[in-house]
Design an enzyme around this catalytic site. Structure first.
Site, mmCIF file in Angstrom:
data_model
loop_
_atom_site.group_PDB
_atom_site.id
_atom_site.type_symbol
_atom_site.label_atom_id
_atom_site.label_comp_id
_atom_site.label_asym_id
_atom_site.label_seq_id
_atom_site.Cartn_x
_atom_site.Cartn_y
_atom_site.Cartn_z
ATOM 1 N N MET A 56 89.477 38.591 -6.439
ATOM 2 C CA MET A 56 88.839 39.731 -6.463
ATOM 3 C C MET A 56 89.164 40.783 -5.574
ATOM 4 O O MET A 56 88.578 41.876 -5.270
ATOM 5 C CB MET A 56 87.117 39.763 -6.406
ATOM 6 C CG MET A 56 86.505 38.740 -7.620
ATOM 7 S SD MET A 56 86.994 39.483 -8.969
ATOM 8 C CE MET A 56 85.943 40.861 -9.422
ATOM 9 N N ASP A 188 58.585 65.140 -4.036
ATOM 10 C CA ASP A 188 58.262 64.945 -2.763
ATOM 11 C C ASP A 188 58.795 66.046 -1.845
ATOM 12 O O ASP A 188 59.269 67.075 -2.148
ATOM 13 C CB ASP A 188 58.917 63.748 -2.203
ATOM 14 C CG ASP A 188 60.234 63.657 -2.326
ATOM 15 O OD1 ASP A 188 61.295 64.714 -2.017
ATOM 16 O OD2 ASP A 188 60.908 62.433 -2.517
ATOM 17 N N LYS A 211 53.233 63.005 -1.145
ATOM 18 C CA LYS A 211 52.684 61.515 -1.112
ATOM 19 C C LYS A 211 52.150 61.202 0.087
ATOM 20 O O LYS A 211 52.680 61.328 0.909
ATOM 21 C CB LYS A 211 54.024 60.514 -1.615
ATOM 22 C CG LYS A 211 54.351 60.739 -2.948
ATOM 23 C CD LYS A 211 55.562 59.837 -3.430
ATOM 24 C CE LYS A 211 56.767 60.440 -2.636
ATOM 25 N NZ LYS A 211 58.150 59.674 -3.098
ATOM 26 N N THR A 245 59.538 57.146 -8.430
ATOM 27 C CA THR A 245 59.017 58.599 -7.924
ATOM 28 C C THR A 245 58.818 59.402 -9.269
ATOM 29 O O THR A 245 57.960 60.082 -9.069
ATOM 30 C CB THR A 245 60.249 59.126 -7.120
ATOM 31 O OG1 THR A 245 60.353 58.252 -5.919
ATOM 32 C CG2 THR A 245 59.758 60.580 -6.483
#
Ligand code: R5P
Length: 331
Positions: A56, A188, A211, A245
């Site tokens: 990998m 937010d 919040k 959210t």
């Protein structure tokens, strides 16, 4: 087959390259976006192999001459973030050793951006570490899109262009909505500047969701600041990850009388069960860009649509190559 070009056509306007022939190299994070950018610029992708050894490790081979070229490497550091970041670093290293004149890392989605400060004692600032890695690998410039926080540009000591998806979103919003009934909402307090910018462009009012957890162990209270009653609300944010959210914000807005709720979010990270969360939510539609290659599940989701930022990035690449202003794209 790509030949060395010193000019390219950007729409109908030919643009001359000022820093050597222009080359586009793509990593494996978002081949569809890389192809779309290449087609916007009428410039084929440079032939390159980016593959894995059996263990990998990543192997890169640039199969064309890039000596003296102005190279743009297109790679979002999206899921799996570490693999895609490592690919980007190794591609940059290969290009530097192949004598590219200038290397621009085009990172439509800059992963690790949310780790941009010490969130607690003995924690890292991983966004800064990633910026250091990209710089030390040999990038001369960075181009990215809607950084989680604009200040992350300062983590790089090389020129960094932070593009905005807002012109693409504004065009779509103007096509789809009666703007006199639209309210833009920041989900937010941290996203107010971004949401306010979009609200200004469409001349719409702005609401904010605050919040709050009044006491430890109690669930969060969503206070909607602004009168959303009767409005079509458009939530604007940089990232949708778990979707929490967004879904909670949509519920709070509807509870406060919003007519319906849509969301325009630049980066559709949508990890874990996010797609199911969004499809089973009260959101009318979630609109994301293709900064991260949409998965099959996203493509099939009934209330998720994506807009392409390929023309925007293509234009910014063209302007960078010809040393024109990039910021004026957003005037
Ligand atoms: C946070 O500051 C970001 O702007 C997004 O609001 C956040 O990453 C979204 O995450 P989630 O979808 O997991 O709630």
């Amino acid at each position: 087959m790509l030949t060395s070009v010193s000019t390219m056509s950007r729409g109908k306007v030919p643009v001359s390259a000022k820093n050597g022939a222009i080359k586009l190299v793509a990593g494996n994070s978002n081949p569809a976006l890389a192809e779309a950018i290449s087609s916007c610029l009428s410039l084929p992708l440079t032939k390159a192999i980016v593959r894995r050894f059996a263990d990998m490790e990543i192997f890169v081979e640039i199969q064309e001459n890039v000596r003296g070229s102005d190279v743009f490497v297109i790679q979002s550091t999206s899921y799996p973030a570490n693999d895609h970041l490592m690919e980007l670093l190794i591609i940059i290293d290969a290009l530097r050793r192949a004598s590219a004149r200038r290397i621009t890392a085009v990172i439509p989605y800059f992963g690790y951006a949310r780790q941009d400060r010490k969130a607690g004692p003995r924690t890292p600032i991983s966004a800064k570490l990633v910026a250091n890695l990209i710089t030390h690998a040999g990038a001369d410039r960075v181009m990215t899109l809607d950084l989680h926080a604009g200040q992350i540009q300062g983590f790089f000591d090389i020129p960094t262009d932070n593009l905005y998806a807002s012109p693409v979103m504004v065009r779509d919003i103007k096509d789809k909505f009666d703007l006199s009934k639209v309210m833009v909402v920041s989900p937010d307090v941290g996203g107010v500047v971004r949401a306010r910018g979009l609200a200004k462009r469409i001349n719409a009012p702005l609401a904010i969701i605050d919040k709050r957890r009044e006491r430890a162990g109690e669930s969060e209270v969503m206070n909607v600041i602004g009168d959303v009653d009767g409005y079509t609300c458009i939530l604007v944010d940089d990232i949708v990850d778990s979707g929490g959210t967004l879904v909670n914000a949509a519920d709070a807005l509807l509870a406060n009388g919003a007519k319906d709720v849509y969301a325009y979010i630049t980066h559709g990270v949508l990890s874990g069960g996010a797609v199911a969360r969004v499809t089973s939510s009260k959101l009318k539609e979630l609109v994301i860009t293709d900064s991260i290659q949409p998965t099959e599940a996203i493509r099939k989701a009934a209330n998720i649509r994506h807009l392409s930022i390929a023309p925007l990035i293509g234009e910014a690449i063209g302007r960078t190559a010809s040393e024109e202003s990039v910021s004026s794209l957003f005037d």
